[in-house]
Scaffold this motif. Sequence first.
Motif, PDB file in Angstrom:
ATOM      1  N   SER A 158     -40.095 -22.165 -10.582  1.00 25.09           N
ATOM      2  CA  SER A 158     -40.556 -20.779 -10.520  1.00 25.09           C
ATOM      3  C   SER A 158     -39.353 -19.885 -10.768  1.00 25.09           C
ATOM      4  CB  SER A 158     -41.170 -20.492  -9.139  1.00 25.09           C
ATOM      5  OG  SER A 158     -41.373 -19.101  -8.943  1.00 25.09           O
ATOM      6  N   VAL A 159     -39.427 -19.047 -11.816  1.00 21.91           N
ATOM      7  CA  VAL A 159     -38.296 -18.208 -12.211  1.00 21.91           C
ATOM      8  C   VAL A 159     -38.307 -16.910 -11.391  1.00 21.91           C
ATOM      9  CG1 VAL A 159     -37.211 -16.971 -14.124  1.00 21.91           C
ATOM     10  CG2 VAL A 159     -38.295 -19.182 -14.525  1.00 21.91           C
ATOM     11  N   SER A 160     -37.128 -16.468 -11.009  1.00 20.45           N
ATOM     12  CA  SER A 160     -37.018 -15.251 -10.202  1.00 20.45           C
ATOM     13  C   SER A 160     -35.894 -14.377 -10.714  1.00 20.45           C
ATOM     14  CB  SER A 160     -36.769 -15.612  -8.731  1.00 20.45           C
ATOM     15  OG  SER A 160     -36.566 -14.452  -7.959  1.00 20.45           O
ATOM     16  N   SER A 161     -36.081 -13.059 -10.580  1.00 18.72           N
ATOM     17  CA  SER A 161     -35.044 -12.118 -11.014  1.00 18.72           C
ATOM     18  C   SER A 161     -34.269 -11.523  -9.853  1.00 18.72           C
ATOM     19  CB  SER A 161     -35.674 -10.983 -11.837  1.00 18.72           C
ATOM     20  OG  SER A 161     -36.630 -10.284 -11.058  1.00 18.72           O
ATOM     21  N   ASN A 162     -34.690 -11.775  -8.615  1.00 20.19           N
ATOM     22  CA  ASN A 162     -33.986 -11.246  -7.447  1.00 20.19           C
ATOM     23  C   ASN A 162     -34.435 -12.015  -6.212  1.00 20.19           C
ATOM     24  OD1 ASN A 162     -36.488  -9.773  -6.458  1.00 20.19           O
ATOM     25  ND2 ASN A 162     -36.143  -8.726  -8.411  1.00 20.19           N
ATOM     26  N   SER A 163     -33.660 -11.941  -5.142  1.00 17.02           N
ATOM     27  CA  SER A 163     -33.985 -12.699  -3.933  1.00 17.02           C
ATOM     28  C   SER A 163     -35.263 -12.194  -3.275  1.00 17.02           C
ATOM     29  CB  SER A 163     -32.817 -12.647  -2.946  1.00 17.02           C
ATOM     30  OG  SER A 163     -32.447 -11.313  -2.658  1.00 17.02           O
ATOM     31  N   HIS A 164     -35.581 -10.919  -3.447  1.00 18.73           N
ATOM     32  CA  HIS A 164     -36.867 -10.417  -2.940  1.00 18.73           C
ATOM     33  C   HIS A 164     -38.019 -11.189  -3.564  1.00 18.73           C
ATOM     34  CE1 HIS A 164     -40.257  -7.696  -2.187  1.00 18.73           C
ATOM     35  NE2 HIS A 164     -40.461  -7.692  -3.488  1.00 18.73           N
ATOM     36  N   SER A 165     -37.988 -11.342  -4.878  1.00 17.85           N
ATOM     37  CA  SER A 165     -39.053 -12.089  -5.561  1.00 17.85           C
ATOM     38  C   SER A 165     -39.085 -13.536  -5.099  1.00 17.85           C
ATOM     39  CB  SER A 165     -38.852 -12.036  -7.080  1.00 17.85           C
ATOM     40  OG  SER A 165     -38.994 -10.724  -7.570  1.00 17.85           O
ATOM     41  N   SER A 166     -37.917 -14.162  -4.997  1.00 19.65           N
ATOM     42  CA  SER A 166     -37.874 -15.561  -4.575  1.00 19.65           C
ATOM     43  C   SER A 166     -38.578 -15.734  -3.236  1.00 19.65           C
ATOM     44  CB  SER A 166     -36.419 -16.037  -4.457  1.00 19.65           C
ATOM     45  OG  SER A 166     -35.737 -15.881  -5.680  1.00 19.65           O
ATOM     46  N   ARG A 167     -38.330 -14.820  -2.321  1.00 23.49           N
ATOM     47  CA  ARG A 167     -38.922 -14.918  -0.994  1.00 23.49           C
ATOM     48  C   ARG A 167     -40.418 -14.654  -1.027  1.00 23.49           C
ATOM     49  NH1 ARG A 167     -34.048 -11.366   1.796  1.00 23.49           N
ATOM     50  NH2 ARG A 167     -32.465 -13.006   1.748  1.00 23.49           N
ATOM     51  N   GLU A 211     -27.274 -27.136 -11.650  1.00 23.55           N
ATOM     52  CA  GLU A 211     -27.211 -25.689 -11.426  1.00 23.55           C
ATOM     53  C   GLU A 211     -25.769 -25.200 -11.313  1.00 23.55           C
ATOM     54  OE1 GLU A 211     -29.380 -22.323  -8.610  1.00 23.55           O
ATOM     55  OE2 GLU A 211     -29.527 -24.449  -8.110  1.00 23.55           O
ATOM     56  N   ARG A 212     -24.898 -26.043 -10.810  1.00 26.99           N
ATOM     57  CA  ARG A 212     -23.498 -25.631 -10.620  1.00 26.99           C
ATOM     58  C   ARG A 212     -22.751 -25.459 -11.933  1.00 26.99           C
ATOM     59  NH1 ARG A 212     -22.214 -30.452  -6.537  1.00 26.99           N
ATOM     60  NH2 ARG A 212     -23.493 -31.426  -8.161  1.00 26.99           N
ATOM     61  N   THR A 213     -23.270 -26.016 -13.027  1.00 25.05           N
ATOM     62  CA  THR A 213     -22.584 -25.907 -14.319  1.00 25.05           C
ATOM     63  C   THR A 213     -23.109 -24.746 -15.156  1.00 25.05           C
ATOM     64  OG1 THR A 213     -24.135 -27.363 -15.511  1.00 25.05           O
ATOM     65  CG2 THR A 213     -22.329 -28.414 -14.297  1.00 25.05           C
ATOM     66  N   LEU A 214     -24.105 -24.023 -14.658  1.00 24.11           N
ATOM     67  CA  LEU A 214     -24.702 -22.939 -15.434  1.00 24.11           C
ATOM     68  C   LEU A 214     -23.814 -21.703 -15.401  1.00 24.11           C
ATOM     69  CD1 LEU A 214     -28.402 -23.254 -14.217  1.00 24.11           C
ATOM     70  CD2 LEU A 214     -27.330 -24.316 -16.207  1.00 24.11           C
ATOM     71  N   PRO A 215     -23.962 -20.810 -16.382  1.00 20.55           N
ATOM     72  CA  PRO A 215     -23.184 -19.562 -16.360  1.00 20.55           C
ATOM     73  C   PRO A 215     -23.448 -18.791 -15.072  1.00 20.55           C
ATOM     74  CG  PRO A 215     -24.284 -19.844 -18.477  1.00 20.55           C
ATOM     75  CD  PRO A 215     -24.827 -20.901 -17.570  1.00 20.55           C
ATOM     76  N   PRO A 216     -22.407 -18.382 -14.353  1.00 20.80           N
ATOM     77  CA  PRO A 216     -22.628 -17.641 -13.104  1.00 20.80           C
ATOM     78  C   PRO A 216     -23.224 -16.263 -13.379  1.00 20.80           C
ATOM     79  CG  PRO A 216     -20.308 -17.634 -13.679  1.00 20.80           C
ATOM     80  CD  PRO A 216     -20.974 -18.564 -14.650  1.00 20.80           C
ATOM     81  N   VAL A 217     -23.974 -15.752 -12.398  1.00 15.84           N
ATOM     82  CA  VAL A 217     -24.561 -14.421 -12.529  1.00 15.84           C
ATOM     83  C   VAL A 217     -23.491 -13.374 -12.263  1.00 15.84           C
ATOM     84  CG1 VAL A 217     -26.297 -12.826 -11.634  1.00 15.84           C
ATOM     85  CG2 VAL A 217     -26.821 -15.266 -11.820  1.00 15.84           C
ATOM     86  N   LEU A 246     -43.240 -24.958 -15.901  1.00 12.27           N
ATOM     87  CA  LEU A 246     -42.323 -23.850 -15.641  1.00 12.27           C
ATOM     88  C   LEU A 246     -43.125 -22.561 -15.514  1.00 12.27           C
ATOM     89  CD1 LEU A 246     -39.515 -22.546 -15.446  1.00 12.27           C
ATOM     90  CD2 LEU A 246     -39.443 -22.550 -17.954  1.00 12.27           C
ATOM     91  N   GLN A 247     -43.150 -21.982 -14.312  1.00  7.92           N
ATOM     92  CA  GLN A 247     -43.834 -20.717 -14.066  1.00  7.92           C
ATOM     93  C   GLN A 247     -42.796 -19.591 -14.130  1.00  7.92           C
ATOM     94  OE1 GLN A 247     -45.839 -17.732 -13.712  1.00  7.92           O
ATOM     95  NE2 GLN A 247     -47.191 -19.469 -13.301  1.00  7.92           N
ATOM     96  N   ILE A 283     -39.348 -25.617  -7.151  1.00  6.53           N
ATOM     97  CA  ILE A 283     -37.954 -25.184  -7.100  1.00  6.53           C
ATOM     98  C   ILE A 283     -37.855 -23.773  -7.650  1.00  6.53           C
ATOM     99  CG2 ILE A 283     -35.625 -25.614  -7.975  1.00  6.53           C
ATOM    100  CD1 ILE A 283     -36.407 -28.584  -8.131  1.00  6.53           C
ATOM    101  N   CYS A 284     -37.244 -22.884  -6.874  1.00  7.73           N
ATOM    102  CA  CYS A 284     -37.065 -21.508  -7.324  1.00  7.73           C
ATOM    103  C   CYS A 284     -35.786 -21.409  -8.148  1.00  7.73           C
ATOM    104  CB  CYS A 284     -37.001 -20.562  -6.125  1.00  7.73           C
ATOM    105  SG  CYS A 284     -37.002 -18.826  -6.601  1.00  7.73           S
ATOM    106  N   LEU A 285     -35.908 -20.913  -9.357  1.00  7.20           N
ATOM    107  CA  LEU A 285     -34.760 -20.724 -10.243  1.00  7.20           C
ATOM    108  C   LEU A 285     -34.282 -19.278 -10.128  1.00  7.20           C
ATOM    109  CD1 LEU A 285     -35.949 -22.629 -13.452  1.00  7.20           C
ATOM    110  CD2 LEU A 285     -34.616 -23.509 -11.520  1.00  7.20           C
ATOM    111  N   ASP A 286     -33.235 -19.053  -9.364  1.00  8.03           N
ATOM    112  CA  ASP A 286     -32.679 -17.711  -9.198  1.00  8.03           C
ATOM    113  C   ASP A 286     -31.742 -17.421 -10.365  1.00  8.03           C
ATOM    114  OD1 ASP A 286     -34.066 -17.468  -6.826  1.00  8.03           O
ATOM    115  OD2 ASP A 286     -32.397 -18.140  -5.589  1.00  8.03           O
ATOM    116  N   HIS A 287     -32.336 -17.353 -11.559  1.00 10.40           N
ATOM    117  CA  HIS A 287     -31.555 -17.253 -12.796  1.00 10.40           C
ATOM    118  C   HIS A 287     -31.736 -15.918 -13.510  1.00 10.40           C
ATOM    119  CE1 HIS A 287     -30.634 -21.281 -12.033  1.00 10.40           C
ATOM    120  NE2 HIS A 287     -31.445 -21.908 -12.860  1.00 10.40           N
TER     121      HIS A 287
END
Length: 748
Positions: A487-496, A724-730, A447-448, A507-511
Amino acid sequence: MSETVPETAPDLSVVVHGRNAQDHLPALLDSLDAHPLTGVEVVVAAVGDWARETAERHAPAFTVLPLPDGAGDAAARSAGAARARGRWLQFVHAKDGVPVGAPPALARHAAALCDAVDVLLFDHVRSSWHASGLPSPDGPRLARAGRAEEGLALDDRAALLRLTPLLGNRAVRAAFWRRHERLLTTEDEAFAAYAALLLADRVACAPHPAYEDRRLRPESLPPPTPAQRYALVDRYETLLGLTADRPAVHGVLYDLMVRDCLRTFARAGMPDDVAREFFHRASVTARRHRPEGHRRPAGLEGVRRSLLEEDAYHRYRALQTANHARRGARSAVRTGRHRAGTRLRALRYRGALSRPLDPHLAVFSAYWNRGVACNPAAIAAKLAELAPGVHPVWVVTAQGAALLPPGTDHVVPGTRRYWEVLARAKYLVNNVNFPDAVVKRPGTVHLQTHHGTPLKRMGVDQLPYPAAAHGLDFQALLERVDRWDYSVSSNSHSSRMWQRAYPSHHICLDHGYPRNDVYYTAGAAEVRAVRERLGIAPGRRAILYAPTHRDYEAAWTPRLDLADLADRLGEETVLLVRAHYFYDGASTPYGTSAPLARLRRTGRLVDVSSYEPVEELCLAADALVTDYSSIMFDYANLDRPIVVHADDWDVYRETRGVYFDLLAEAPGPVARTQAELTEILTTDAWRDARATKARAAFRRRFCEYDDGRAAERVVRRVFLGEDERTLPPVLPVEDRTPAPSPEEATAS
């Protein structure tokens, strides 16, 4: 028969198609938009929101055709071609490029061809993550074919089939494309490239490059499915069926089929049952379509082809094993002897690797083993709450061990237990990378978490910037990146940007960033407590000054006269000054002058460089002053004022490289000098309506996934295996309530 087209039709339509893979589309569209496109139109069949947003920045100069995320390349090409008005079509994948000036030159060349020519072939250059603009092997073949405007029959120049099979290095007449679109519209680009040649009445050649083929790292792509591997054989089965009565073309295509099948079979990673079936299918096709009187090449290649045609799978595998053994022996001789310490470490580690994985063991590290901090610390805390059966072990330096919270299980790098836990832990969590020697075992989860939102260029994007790239081994970096599962991300800019900077298959975790949860869970009591620990009296304004480091500077260089700034801000302002952690070894980086000493004694300037965690400093501060540090993205979650001091922005941007223009998208007012900074902080400019509006836009973009439940989402997804679909929504940004400001905390 001559085609019928409108009088105003452009000579060439460049159809850009596909998703914005690893953020290569902006450079492609910028290059097309930077020069006149006489006789050329550009149609962008943009797949997904990222590609659409990128393309729409070039509208209305380009025609933008948005397509839903998940649309395939074939559908995108077809949609783009249907919208195109040009007499000729060039298909350019969104990941690729076009040399400067190539489209107008290609349009002029195509316009001069007679109506019998259906396909125009031209040269290309090749690029990858580590090199660009390399010549292709196609140039000499194109030059030998000549440039006759009336074109050539493929049967007279069958060697043209040996050109790199790309759709982008051949323009097709629009009427020809529409006539054969059903066969040419396929996800298999190589099939379409070959089929276009086989179906053309005549072809023409141009030896000049008009395309850039950018090869993405195979490790950044999903592994092929068995069906995708078998499709290679199906490709040639169909193509060879089209050439049964064309001996010259059939012979060349047959050689290409055997070569490609053997190369694919030789690549590692194909399961044995899939490899066996692939070999069998290739053997059947090779026997069925072998030209009469066809002679195999001499030597080892001839032996390989013979074994394929005989469907001798086991004998072929034995031949491979023998060749690998010979190469391994030669490599061992070249490698030489290792130092005794390295051998001992490897021996211990190999011994531990032979033992079963411990599904209840997790190894954590942060900031090159500095201690319990950042995203890994927040994840470990939530793990103890949600999955107490998983035991965390922290990797810390010998010096940092004394500073750990009581009861923290830890190991020191290089010790026997260090290698044991690294070898046996199911989970490995880090905000940087584990050492090169760490082996990615089957069943382990890496997990990065990263440790910031990227403004500056990261990973392989540093290659063009010598100040940043100096001393970096990018191949070794990518081998470490290839171990990542998440790979954990805090925003779509980072994910990209992570996709672009670290091209690998993870797998990018947009969490959201777990370390930022505290900005939504802390209350007034926590804010008051940390201010008391820092000695900030109620009613005083606390400004956190946290600059980043510069790759172009050999040592720390103070960028502000802190004594003068503190005096001008007055008695009621406290400066919390935090040096970047790269300068831990520097002694009093902010100086030892008498004015600074006086300010420290009176509590108006506090050096918080060694204070942990930094999140508490953010909670305590009424405002943040920074330059290009990623702390601004985290602090923005608090919805408190941010001032950017960008005295060397031009130098920083040119030497390190950046992903966006901070001065145009700043989270608040920007100062280019100390005088401007002082003016902002001594007036209402630091928190006026303009600053609030800029901060709101910044928060919407960069605090996208941070809402106080990031750690929970990560733990549930990675450690508990939840869908992922069962996780708390953002929560939307406007629906979140950050921690109270110091003024609100004092009032409560």
